[in-house]
Design a protein around this motif. Sequence first.
Motif, PDB file in Angstrom:
ATOM      1  N   ILE A  16      54.443  21.879   7.984  1.00  0.00           N
ATOM      2  CA  ILE A  16      53.009  21.607   8.084  1.00  0.00           C
ATOM      3  C   ILE A  16      52.602  21.292   9.519  1.00  0.00           C
ATOM      4  O   ILE A  16      53.190  20.429  10.181  1.00  0.00           O
ATOM      5  CB  ILE A  16      52.599  20.455   7.131  1.00  0.00           C
ATOM      6  CG1 ILE A  16      52.897  20.834   5.679  1.00  0.00           C
ATOM      7  CG2 ILE A  16      51.127  20.072   7.332  1.00  0.00           C
ATOM      8  CD1 ILE A  16      52.232  22.105   5.179  1.00  0.00           C
ATOM      9  N   LEU A  19      46.781  19.277   8.418  1.00  0.00           N
ATOM     10  CA  LEU A  19      46.442  18.617   7.161  1.00  0.00           C
ATOM     11  C   LEU A  19      44.930  18.633   7.025  1.00  0.00           C
ATOM     12  O   LEU A  19      44.222  18.122   7.890  1.00  0.00           O
ATOM     13  CB  LEU A  19      46.952  17.171   7.142  1.00  0.00           C
ATOM     14  CG  LEU A  19      46.498  16.318   5.949  1.00  0.00           C
ATOM     15  CD1 LEU A  19      47.035  16.880   4.633  1.00  0.00           C
ATOM     16  CD2 LEU A  19      46.924  14.871   6.137  1.00  0.00           C
ATOM     17  N   VAL A  62      44.469  17.333  12.036  1.00  0.00           N
ATOM     18  CA  VAL A  62      43.846  16.872  10.803  1.00  0.00           C
ATOM     19  C   VAL A  62      42.392  17.306  10.818  1.00  0.00           C
ATOM     20  O   VAL A  62      41.718  17.228  11.850  1.00  0.00           O
ATOM     21  CB  VAL A  62      43.929  15.334  10.661  1.00  0.00           C
ATOM     22  CG1 VAL A  62      43.230  14.864   9.393  1.00  0.00           C
ATOM     23  CG2 VAL A  62      45.391  14.871  10.668  1.00  0.00           C
ATOM     24  N   ALA A 111      48.582  21.949   4.780  1.00  0.00           N
ATOM     25  CA  ALA A 111      48.506  21.127   3.573  1.00  0.00           C
ATOM     26  C   ALA A 111      47.036  20.817   3.331  1.00  0.00           C
ATOM     27  O   ALA A 111      46.261  20.656   4.279  1.00  0.00           O
ATOM     28  CB  ALA A 111      49.292  19.833   3.746  1.00  0.00           C
ATOM     29  N   THR A 160      50.726  11.655   4.389  1.00  0.00           N
ATOM     30  CA  THR A 160      51.121  11.613   5.806  1.00  0.00           C
ATOM     31  C   THR A 160      52.567  11.153   5.945  1.00  0.00           C
ATOM     32  O   THR A 160      53.312  11.695   6.765  1.00  0.00           O
ATOM     33  CB  THR A 160      50.178  10.729   6.646  1.00  0.00           C
ATOM     34  OG1 THR A 160      50.221   9.379   6.189  1.00  0.00           O
ATOM     35  CG2 THR A 160      48.750  11.254   6.608  1.00  0.00           C
TER      36      THR A 160
END
Length: 180
Positions: A16, A19, A62, A111, A160
Amino acid sequence: MKKKSKTEIAGIARNIKLLILDVDGVLTDGSIILDNSGNEFKAFHVRDGHGIKMLMRAGINVAFITGRKSEVVEKRARELGITEVYQKSFDKLAVYLSLAEKYSLSDGEVAYVGDDIVDLPVMKRVGLPVTVADADREVRKYSLLVTENGGGRGAVREVTDIILGSKGLLKGIIDGYLKA
């Protein structure tokens, strides 16, 4: 979708690089509180925020994608240093595809944490589709991982920690705090 073992999840999470998080029901418990003046209130879990910061410090991007628009979400994103914030996103898949292209990522490197059926188009694409413990029943069917905690109650921190742990980074982070 068949649930995976912890070892299989760790293998997927190791890849990953991005996210993506829904907001209402994932970063919050899904409550939308409005006062008589039209002010909106949301509660965010502090450990979720710390997990996001640790992930970002480790070089993992993120993003927030949400169907609603809220100044509170903008403020929380600024506090966390998140620049990829997409509100009033009714086509979350289009936003996801744009982000994947922008960062040159394959589906397996992303993800996504969602909690409702509006999240399914993205969840069906990404390598690690995750949902929170109190998610819609249908969404669970499309998740490789269901968190132990509910939305706004530390679910994001679980994710996380799994990502950081799978990359062998979590122990070093914890050791760093222990030395302080």
